[in-house]
Design a protein around this motif. Structure first.
Motif, short mmCIF file in Angstrom:
data_model
loop_
_atom_site.label_atom_id
_atom_site.label_comp_id
_atom_site.label_asym_id
_atom_site.label_seq_id
_atom_site.Cartn_x
_atom_site.Cartn_y
_atom_site.Cartn_z
N GLU A 246 0.83 -1.20 0.00
CA GLU A 246 0.00 0.00 0.00
C GLU A 246 0.86 1.25 0.00
OE1 GLU A 246 -3.33 2.18 2.86
OE2 GLU A 246 -2.59 0.18 3.32
N LYS A 247 0.51 2.22 -0.80
CA LYS A 247 1.31 3.43 -0.93
C LYS A 247 1.30 4.23 0.36
CE LYS A 247 2.43 2.58 -5.13
NZ LYS A 247 3.77 2.10 -5.43
N THR A 248 2.44 4.85 0.64
CA THR A 248 2.57 5.67 1.84
C THR A 248 1.65 6.87 1.78
OG1 THR A 248 4.88 5.02 2.11
CG2 THR A 248 4.19 7.05 3.18
N LYS A 249 0.93 7.11 2.86
CA LYS A 249 0.11 8.31 2.97
C LYS A 249 1.00 9.49 3.38
CE LYS A 249 -3.91 5.68 4.55
NZ LYS A 249 -4.85 5.46 5.67
N MET A 250 0.66 10.66 2.91
CA MET A 250 1.45 11.84 3.23
C MET A 250 0.57 12.87 3.91
SD MET A 250 3.76 12.02 -0.21
CE MET A 250 4.80 10.61 -0.64
N GLY A 251 0.99 13.31 5.08
CA GLY A 251 0.15 14.16 5.91
C GLY A 251 0.30 15.64 5.67
N TYR A 252 1.39 16.06 5.02
CA TYR A 252 1.63 17.48 4.77
C TYR A 252 1.79 17.70 3.27
CZ TYR A 252 2.53 18.59 9.72
OH TYR A 252 2.42 18.80 11.08
N CYS A 253 1.42 18.87 2.80
CA CYS A 253 1.55 19.19 1.38
C CYS A 253 2.53 20.33 1.18
CB CYS A 253 0.19 19.59 0.79
SG CYS A 253 -1.01 18.24 0.77
N TYR A 254 3.36 20.23 0.14
CA TYR A 254 4.37 21.24 -0.15
C TYR A 254 4.33 21.57 -1.64
CZ TYR A 254 6.01 20.02 4.49
OH TYR A 254 6.07 19.79 5.84
N PRO A 255 4.75 22.77 -2.01
CA PRO A 255 4.68 23.17 -3.41
C PRO A 255 5.68 22.47 -4.31
CG PRO A 255 5.75 24.88 -2.10
CD PRO A 255 5.20 23.88 -1.13
N SER A 256 6.71 21.87 -3.72
CA SER A 256 7.72 21.19 -4.53
C SER A 256 8.46 20.18 -3.66
CB SER A 256 8.73 22.20 -5.09
OG SER A 256 9.49 22.79 -4.03
N SER A 257 9.16 19.28 -4.32
CA SER A 257 9.97 18.30 -3.59
C SER A 257 11.08 18.99 -2.79
CB SER A 257 10.57 17.29 -4.56
OG SER A 257 9.58 16.50 -5.15
N ARG A 258 11.65 20.03 -3.37
CA ARG A 258 12.72 20.75 -2.66
C ARG A 258 12.17 21.41 -1.39
NH1 ARG A 258 17.67 23.23 -4.18
NH2 ARG A 258 17.74 21.64 -5.81
N ALA A 259 10.97 21.97 -1.48
CA ALA A 259 10.36 22.60 -0.30
C ALA A 259 10.08 21.56 0.77
CB ALA A 259 9.08 23.32 -0.70
N ALA A 260 9.61 20.38 0.37
CA ALA A 260 9.34 19.31 1.33
C ALA A 260 10.63 18.84 1.99
CB ALA A 260 8.65 18.14 0.63
N PHE A 261 11.68 18.72 1.19
CA PHE A 261 12.98 18.30 1.72
C PHE A 261 13.49 19.32 2.74
CE2 PHE A 261 17.64 18.05 1.55
CZ PHE A 261 17.85 16.69 1.71
N ASN A 262 13.42 20.59 2.37
CA ASN A 262 13.88 21.65 3.28
C ASN A 262 13.08 21.65 4.58
OD1 ASN A 262 15.65 22.38 1.26
ND2 ASN A 262 14.50 24.18 0.60
N ALA A 263 11.78 21.42 4.49
CA ALA A 263 10.93 21.37 5.67
C ALA A 263 11.33 20.21 6.59
CB ALA A 263 9.47 21.25 5.28
N ALA A 264 11.66 19.09 5.98
CA ALA A 264 12.08 17.93 6.77
C ALA A 264 13.38 18.20 7.53
CB ALA A 264 12.24 16.72 5.87
N VAL A 265 14.31 18.87 6.85
CA VAL A 265 15.59 19.23 7.48
C VAL A 265 15.35 20.18 8.64
CG1 VAL A 265 17.83 20.31 7.18
CG2 VAL A 265 16.89 18.88 5.35
N THR A 266 14.53 21.18 8.41
CA THR A 266 14.25 22.18 9.45
C THR A 266 13.60 21.53 10.67
OG1 THR A 266 13.99 23.95 7.82
CG2 THR A 266 12.97 24.29 9.97
N ALA A 267 12.64 20.61 10.44
CA ALA A 267 11.97 19.95 11.55
C ALA A 267 12.94 19.13 12.38
CB ALA A 267 10.85 19.06 11.01
#
Length: 272
Positions: A246-267
């Motif tokens: 089953e595909k992974t569910k994603m709880g947060y939405c970001y405008p781009s993969s780079r933005a999601a990556f940056n958010a993960a680093v910051t967290a």
């Protein structure tokens, strides 16, 4: 907490040049290399590996681990070809300067996993034997759908193969209904490093510390030095090929993969 950070930088961008940029911008020195320029790391040539090493050396970055798919095939699938591919991976790791390879314990029917224990262990033994003398530390990651998905079966694996270390992934345990604190009690003696990925009770992946993975406690207890970010916060190039179940569910939405990556680093940095 003097942690060293690594990352699956293909979640920022599929191109190596952009992965290098995203790591440099975020102050991450180590790569858990998985997808590069449209290829999985297990499929690249030795010449391609030499070119990757050259670019990373020029950027003063290093490969911590091969984020490989070894052991991520069905228990009834052809193992001979898979073992040959693994041996190629050992050569790649040597060229890239990686001292670790993450691996898995084969997809098995969820309702009858124990029936396949002997075959799983036989295959794992062959992989471990192939790596003898290479200087590479093999690390088993808990993953939904494989034999070592829950903590008790992971413990069976590590008890049987003491040289096989563990990659502890909190979100993957949550997605299997496994409490991460119980898993840590069983598996902490075997943990080589952690994947930083958090999730909610419904399996939705969220930034570190935003889910029920008990990451603050785990980071306090963790005796290792390296944390690998595996955000899974947005769809990135190659994500659809990573999971057979089953595909992974994603709880947060970001405008781009780079933005999601940056958010993960910051967290993660805020959590530390």
């Amino acid at each position: 907490m003097g942690f060293k950070l690594a990352a699956f930088a293909d979640e920022a961008d599929g191109r190596l040049s952009e992965q290098i940029k995203s790591m440099t911008e975020n102050g991450i020195d180590y790569l858990e290399i998985r997808g590069v320029d449209g290829e999985n790391i297990s499929d690249i040539s030795l010449e391609k590996a030499k070119e990757i090493r050259r670019q990373l050396d020029n950027a003063e970055l290093a490969v911590w681990s091969l984020g490989s798919p070894y052991g991520k095939i069905g228990i009834c699938d052809d193992f001979t070809a898979h073992l040959d591919k693994f041996k190629h991976g050992l050569e790649l790791a040597d060229i890239l300067g990686a001292k670790h390879i993450r691996m898995f314990s084969f997809y098995v029917p969820s309702d009858n996993a124990e029936r396949y224990k002997d075959e799983v262990f036989s295959r794992l033994e062959k992989l471990i034997d192939a790596a003898k003398g290479s200087g590479i530390t093999l690390c088993h990651e808990n993953e939904k759908g494989i034999y070592g998905d829950i903590a008790s079966r992971c413990a069976e694996i590590h008890n049987e193969f003491p040289r096989l270390r563990a990659v502890f992934d909190p979100a993957n345990f949550i997605q299997c209904g496994q409490d991460t604190l119980e898993a840590w009690k069983l598996l902490s003696p075997y943990v080589e490093y952690m994947h930083i990925k958090d999730a909610m009770a419904d399996g939705s992946v969220v930034p570190a510390g935003k889910g029920i993975g008990n990451l603050p406690y785990l980071l306090q207890q963790y005796k290792g030095s390296v944390l690998t970010l595996e955000p899974h916060l947005s769809v990135f190039d190659g994500f659809d090929k990573l999971e057979a179940s089953e595909k992974t569910k994603m709880g947060y939405c970001y405008p781009s993969s780079r933005a999601a990556f940056n958010a993960a680093v910051t967290a993660l940095k805020e959590l530390i």
